[in-house]
Write an enzyme that holds these catalytic residues in place. Structure first.
Site, PDB file in Angstrom:
ATOM      1  N   LEU A  44      -1.723   2.074  -7.005  1.00  0.00           N
ATOM      2  CA  LEU A  44      -2.373   3.312  -7.422  1.00  0.00           C
ATOM      3  C   LEU A  44      -1.579   4.463  -6.818  1.00  0.00           C
ATOM      4  O   LEU A  44      -1.177   4.400  -5.648  1.00  0.00           O
ATOM      5  CB  LEU A  44      -3.820   3.376  -6.925  1.00  0.00           C
ATOM      6  N   ASP A  45      -1.352   5.524  -7.596  1.00  0.00           N
ATOM      7  CA  ASP A  45      -0.655   6.700  -7.078  1.00  0.00           C
ATOM      8  C   ASP A  45      -1.418   7.295  -5.903  1.00  0.00           C
ATOM      9  O   ASP A  45      -2.645   7.148  -5.813  1.00  0.00           O
ATOM     10  CB  ASP A  45      -0.509   7.761  -8.175  1.00  0.00           C
ATOM     11  N   PRO A  46      -0.729   8.005  -5.002  1.00  0.00           N
ATOM     12  CA  PRO A  46      -1.427   8.665  -3.883  1.00  0.00           C
ATOM     13  C   PRO A  46      -2.562   9.577  -4.338  1.00  0.00           C
ATOM     14  O   PRO A  46      -3.584   9.682  -3.657  1.00  0.00           O
ATOM     15  CB  PRO A  46      -0.312   9.462  -3.201  1.00  0.00           C
ATOM     16  N   ALA A  48      -4.446   9.071  -6.861  1.00  0.00           N
ATOM     17  CA  ALA A  48      -5.488   8.273  -7.515  1.00  0.00           C
ATOM     18  C   ALA A  48      -6.359   7.604  -6.460  1.00  0.00           C
ATOM     19  O   ALA A  48      -5.914   7.307  -5.352  1.00  0.00           O
ATOM     20  CB  ALA A  48      -4.863   7.214  -8.415  1.00  0.00           C
TER      21      ALA A  48
END
Length: 302
Positions: A44-46, A48
């Site tokens: 997951l992106d930072p 997100a």
């Protein structure tokens, strides 16, 4: 003196917090448990938040099934602006007016992205080109050709919309880039758009299971130690509940552990199966072969 790391088996559903990388979250949880081996199942992106399944010990052998599973997201969108990363982390590269866009138009666009669609992976992604992650090249101002690939959008639902923002929920296949989906929707609306908030609601088959936040896990550890944390883990085979079970005889279990295929009555016609010993112990994943045989593919060290 280094602490003795523990052999822990199971799956933890972490509610990843904002501004923390998936690997950063994994390392914090791994230290909290004192676990010898652990991995996460899809980044997951930072920016997100939400469900990040962490596999401990022998559960890493079935992590691919979670990587390949469907995902559900809650997405917040800002219209009229495009950024380098298609989310709030990037720099603004274009602004356009948002004119006559209402719920009906947004729902019409959402409907056009149902089913199989083609996506070009973004430059700001972990995909590799000649061994280097694309995001490293993107940060150097470089761009390389990326092949489009097919993903599947099972459903999407508009939650709310106001002037130049809207929120929607989406159920999609593995490999779907929500940032790319939003950017493509913005182009179809004629004004561009980017993701301002992203929360992963579920990873199949864990639509109904509880997620644990970092603070919650730290509080459990402070109160009840490792025993309390162990109560938060799901069984290793919970990630493959969709596979039919096959219970082996004592001799069948012996030969399967030796890596040999065994003949069994009443097997499924084909595909992957869960293997259990005569006593009901989950042994791992097997594959059905011709002639009524089942072969071991990923066995647990239990």
């Amino acid at each position: 003196m280094k602490p003795v790391l523990k052999k822990i088996n199971g799956i933890l559903l972490l509610d990843k917090p904002l501004h923390l990388t998936s690997n950063g979250a994994l390392q914090r949880i791994k230290r909290l448990f004192g676990a010898k081996k652990a991995g996460h199942t899809g980044s997951l992106d930072p920016l997100a938040t939400g469900m990040l399944p962490l596999c401990f010990g022998e559960a890493t052998k079935v992590s691919q099934f979670l990587l390949d599973s469907d995902k559900s997201y809650h997405v917040e969108v800002k219209l009229g602006i495009r950024t380098t990363t298609s989310d709030a982390e990037g720099e603004v590269i274009e602004t356009r007016p948002v004119i006559d866009i209402d719920a009906d138009k947004i729902e019409e666009v959402l409907a056009r992205f149902i089913g199989p669609i083609q996506q070009v992976p973004p430059m700001f992604s972990a995909l590799k080109h000649n061994g280097k992650p694309l995001y490293e090249l993107a940060r150097q101002g470089l761009s390389v050709e990326r092949k489009s690939r097919e993903v599947f959008i099972h459903s999407s639902r508009l939650v709310s919309c106001e002037k130049d923002t809207f929120i929607f929920d989406v159920d999609c296949s593995k490999g779907t880039y929500i940032r790319t989906l939003v950017e493509d929707m913005g182009e179809m609306l004629g004004c561009g758009g980017y993701v301002t908030g992203l929360h992963r609601v579920a990873v199949s088959p864990y639509q109904e299971n509880k997620m644990y936040g970092l603070n919650e896990l730290e509080a459990i550890h402070a109160e009840d130690g490792l025993d309390g944390l162990m109560c938060c883990l799901l069984p290793v085979d919970s990630s493959v509940q969709h596979l039919p079970p096959v219970k082996l005889s004592s001799s069948g279990s012996f030969y399967v552990r030796m890596g040999q295929a065994v003949r069994m009555p009443h097997l499924p016609a084909s595909g992957w199966v869960r293997l259990f010993s005569e006593s009901g112990l989950f042994m791992g994943i097997g594959e059905i072969l011709e002639g009524g045989r089942v072969a071991p593919r990923r066995l647990l060290a239990v």
